[in-house]
Write a protein that holds these residues in place. Structure first.
Motif, PDB file in Angstrom:
ATOM      1  N   SER A  28       5.553  16.142  -6.049  1.00  0.00           N
ATOM      2  CA  SER A  28       4.998  17.498  -5.957  1.00  0.00           C
ATOM      3  C   SER A  28       3.871  17.758  -6.947  1.00  0.00           C
ATOM      4  CB  SER A  28       6.116  18.544  -6.171  1.00  0.00           C
ATOM      5  OG  SER A  28       7.136  18.380  -5.217  1.00  0.00           O
ATOM      6  N   HIS A  29       3.110  16.714  -7.277  1.00  0.00           N
ATOM      7  CA  HIS A  29       1.952  16.902  -8.143  1.00  0.00           C
ATOM      8  C   HIS A  29       0.826  17.574  -7.371  1.00  0.00           C
ATOM      9  CE1 HIS A  29       3.122  13.451 -11.097  1.00  0.00           C
ATOM     10  NE2 HIS A  29       3.797  14.561 -11.307  1.00  0.00           N
ATOM     11  N   ASN A  30       0.111  18.435  -8.050  1.00  0.00           N
ATOM     12  CA  ASN A  30      -1.006  19.100  -7.383  1.00  0.00           C
ATOM     13  C   ASN A  30      -2.243  18.207  -7.308  1.00  0.00           C
ATOM     14  OD1 ASN A  30       0.332  21.454  -6.785  1.00  0.00           O
ATOM     15  ND2 ASN A  30      -0.231  22.441  -8.707  1.00  0.00           N
ATOM     16  N   TYR A  31      -2.508  17.456  -8.381  1.00  0.00           N
ATOM     17  CA  TYR A  31      -3.714  16.640  -8.415  1.00  0.00           C
ATOM     18  C   TYR A  31      -3.459  15.246  -7.858  1.00  0.00           C
ATOM     19  CZ  TYR A  31      -6.453  19.895 -11.200  1.00  0.00           C
ATOM     20  OH  TYR A  31      -7.167  20.990 -11.626  1.00  0.00           O
ATOM     21  N   MET A  32      -4.389  14.781  -7.023  1.00  0.00           N
ATOM     22  CA  MET A  32      -4.391  13.408  -6.555  1.00  0.00           C
ATOM     23  C   MET A  32      -5.816  12.854  -6.665  1.00  0.00           C
ATOM     24  SD  MET A  32      -1.723  13.366  -3.346  1.00  0.00           S
ATOM     25  CE  MET A  32      -1.576  11.561  -3.359  1.00  0.00           C
ATOM     26  N   TYR A  33      -5.898  11.549  -6.899  1.00  0.00           N
ATOM     27  CA  TYR A  33      -7.189  10.917  -7.188  1.00  0.00           C
ATOM     28  C   TYR A  33      -7.302   9.593  -6.438  1.00  0.00           C
ATOM     29  CZ  TYR A  33      -6.187  13.725 -11.429  1.00  0.00           C
ATOM     30  OH  TYR A  33      -5.834  14.714 -12.298  1.00  0.00           O
ATOM     31  N   TRP A  34      -8.530   9.217  -6.139  1.00  0.00           N
ATOM     32  CA  TRP A  34      -8.843   7.870  -5.695  1.00  0.00           C
ATOM     33  C   TRP A  34      -9.829   7.251  -6.687  1.00  0.00           C
ATOM     34  CZ3 TRP A  34      -6.459   4.819  -2.472  1.00  0.00           C
ATOM     35  CH2 TRP A  34      -5.729   5.363  -1.393  1.00  0.00           C
ATOM     36  N   TYR A  35      -9.450   6.070  -7.190  1.00  0.00           N
ATOM     37  CA  TYR A  35     -10.311   5.308  -8.085  1.00  0.00           C
ATOM     38  C   TYR A  35     -10.587   3.936  -7.468  1.00  0.00           C
ATOM     39  CZ  TYR A  35      -9.220   8.444 -12.025  1.00  0.00           C
ATOM     40  OH  TYR A  35      -9.102   9.531 -12.872  1.00  0.00           O
ATOM     41  N   PHE A  90      -7.185   2.325  -6.385  1.00  0.00           N
ATOM     42  CA  PHE A  90      -5.970   2.944  -6.884  1.00  0.00           C
ATOM     43  C   PHE A  90      -5.943   4.420  -6.524  1.00  0.00           C
ATOM     44  CE2 PHE A  90      -3.781  -0.210  -9.283  1.00  0.00           C
ATOM     45  CZ  PHE A  90      -4.743  -1.078  -9.768  1.00  0.00           C
ATOM     46  N   CYS A  91      -4.799   4.836  -6.062  1.00  0.00           N
ATOM     47  CA  CYS A  91      -4.504   6.248  -5.893  1.00  0.00           C
ATOM     48  C   CYS A  91      -3.659   6.687  -7.087  1.00  0.00           C
ATOM     49  CB  CYS A  91      -3.747   6.470  -4.585  1.00  0.00           C
ATOM     50  SG  CYS A  91      -3.244   8.174  -4.290  1.00  0.00           S
ATOM     51  N   ALA A  92      -3.800   7.929  -7.474  1.00  0.00           N
ATOM     52  CA  ALA A  92      -3.041   8.431  -8.617  1.00  0.00           C
ATOM     53  C   ALA A  92      -2.737   9.905  -8.425  1.00  0.00           C
ATOM     54  CB  ALA A  92      -3.812   8.212  -9.915  1.00  0.00           C
ATOM     55  N   SER A  93      -1.775  10.392  -9.189  1.00  0.00           N
ATOM     56  CA  SER A  93      -1.441  11.815  -9.123  1.00  0.00           C
ATOM     57  C   SER A  93      -1.058  12.320 -10.508  1.00  0.00           C
ATOM     58  CB  SER A  93      -0.292  12.075  -8.145  1.00  0.00           C
ATOM     59  OG  SER A  93       0.939  11.627  -8.686  1.00  0.00           O
ATOM     60  N   SER A  94      -1.170  13.622 -10.690  1.00  0.00           N
ATOM     61  CA  SER A  94      -0.774  14.227 -11.962  1.00  0.00           C
ATOM     62  C   SER A  94      -0.480  15.701 -11.759  1.00  0.00           C
ATOM     63  CB  SER A  94      -1.868  14.054 -13.021  1.00  0.00           C
ATOM     64  OG  SER A  94      -2.954  14.938 -12.777  1.00  0.00           O
ATOM     65  N   GLU A  95       0.219  16.269 -12.742  1.00  0.00           N
ATOM     66  CA  GLU A  95       0.416  17.705 -12.770  1.00  0.00           C
ATOM     67  C   GLU A  95      -0.891  18.381 -13.173  1.00  0.00           C
ATOM     68  OE1 GLU A  95       5.075  17.386 -14.245  1.00  0.00           O
ATOM     69  OE2 GLU A  95       3.592  18.396 -15.482  1.00  0.00           O
ATOM     70  N   VAL A 102      -1.195  10.557 -15.937  1.00  0.00           N
ATOM     71  CA  VAL A 102      -1.592  10.240 -14.568  1.00  0.00           C
ATOM     72  C   VAL A 102      -0.738   9.066 -14.109  1.00  0.00           C
ATOM     73  CG1 VAL A 102      -3.452   9.407 -13.092  1.00  0.00           C
ATOM     74  CG2 VAL A 102      -3.932  11.047 -14.904  1.00  0.00           C
ATOM     75  N   PHE A 103      -0.163   9.167 -12.916  1.00  0.00           N
ATOM     76  CA  PHE A 103       0.688   8.116 -12.362  1.00  0.00           C
ATOM     77  C   PHE A 103      -0.077   7.401 -11.256  1.00  0.00           C
ATOM     78  CE2 PHE A 103       4.640   9.022 -14.488  1.00  0.00           C
ATOM     79  CZ  PHE A 103       4.510  10.357 -14.844  1.00  0.00           C
ATOM     80  N   PHE A 104      -0.148   6.083 -11.369  1.00  0.00           N
ATOM     81  CA  PHE A 104      -0.916   5.287 -10.426  1.00  0.00           C
ATOM     82  C   PHE A 104      -0.018   4.585  -9.413  1.00  0.00           C
ATOM     83  CE2 PHE A 104      -5.247   5.205 -12.055  1.00  0.00           C
ATOM     84  CZ  PHE A 104      -5.091   5.680 -13.338  1.00  0.00           C
ATOM     85  N   GLY A 105      -0.552   4.401  -8.215  1.00  0.00           N
ATOM     86  CA  GLY A 105       0.057   3.510  -7.250  1.00  0.00           C
ATOM     87  C   GLY A 105      -0.248   2.066  -7.596  1.00  0.00           C
TER      88      GLY A 105
END
Lengths: 113, 112
Positions: A28-35, A90-95, A102-105
């Motif tokens: 349920s993190h709001n932020y998601m990222y692609w690196y 890498f995909c990642a997510s954070s609060e 930040v938590f990475f796949g």
């Protein structure tokens, strides 16, 4: 611990091909990222999002589109893949609070031939 | 814009010697600083992060001190172990973690 799952883990496509990389997070993190990760360049931000339907442009967005369909799911689209997009993604997510982890796949290795 | 500089791309050390990986940053605001570690064929994960109250963060024998006067957040360890061999990233974020900027990374190799 936060779980970020990427699929596929490996992908080979041809120049000009169409590729979609998928990412799902279950915390349920709001932020998601692609690196993308490349030797000598480190981790470079392509796109990110702070919620379903939201999309923000990162530092290296050219040639990439992204969509956040739900809070859990974030997709990266390469509509005309080029060899320069061969990379480890890498995909990642954070609060959405300061100074948080930040938590990475585990990453998707994409090869464009 | 915000940026992070890691001066060494490759660092090779002998086991037991001290480790220091450099990180300097540029930011308009007062950022939060992080160190992430990535072992071979794994995802990056948080090693340690700066505190707002100027305490020195420590984890797994590593520590880092935020020096605002010199815009630095160098990573240190008194005695390297073989298991410390990995790729290390310095990173910063400003405000609500909206955008996290990573450095180019330093590959640390520890030899027996």
């Amino acid at each position: 611990e936060a779980a970020v799952t990427q699929s596929p883990r490996n992908k080979v496509t041809v120049t000009g091909g169409n590729v979609t990389l998928s990412c799902r997070q279950t915390n349920s993190h709001n932020y998601m990222y692609w690196y993308r990760q490349d030797t000598g360049h480190g981790l470079r931000l392509i796109h990110y999002s702070y919620g379903a339907g939201n999309l923000q442009i990162g530092d290296v967005p050219d040639g990439y589109k992204a969509t956040r369909t739900t809070q859990e799911d974030f997709f990266l689209l390469l509509e005309l893949a080029s060899p320069s997009q061969t990379s480890l993604y890498f995909c990642a997510s954070s609060e959405d609070r300061s100074n948080t982890e930040v938590f990475f796949g585990k990453g998707t290795r994409l090869t464009v031939v | 814009g915000d940026s992070v500089t890691q001066t060494e791309g490759l660092v090779t050390l002998t086991e037991g010697l001290p480790v220091m990986l450099n990180c300097t940053y540029q930011s308009t605001y007062s950022p939060f600083l992080f160190w992430y570690v990535q072992h071979l064929n794994e995802a990056p994960k948080l090693l340690l992060k700066s505190f707002t109250d100027n305490k020195r963060p420590e984890h797994q024998g590593f520590h880092a001190t935020l020096h605002k006067s010199s815009s630095s957040f160098h990573l240190q360890k008194s005695s390297a172990q073989l298991s410390d061999s990995a790729l290390y990233y310095c990173a910063l974020s400003v405000g609500g973690n909206e955008k996290i900027t990573f450095g180019a990374g330093t590959k640390l190799t520890i030899k027996p």
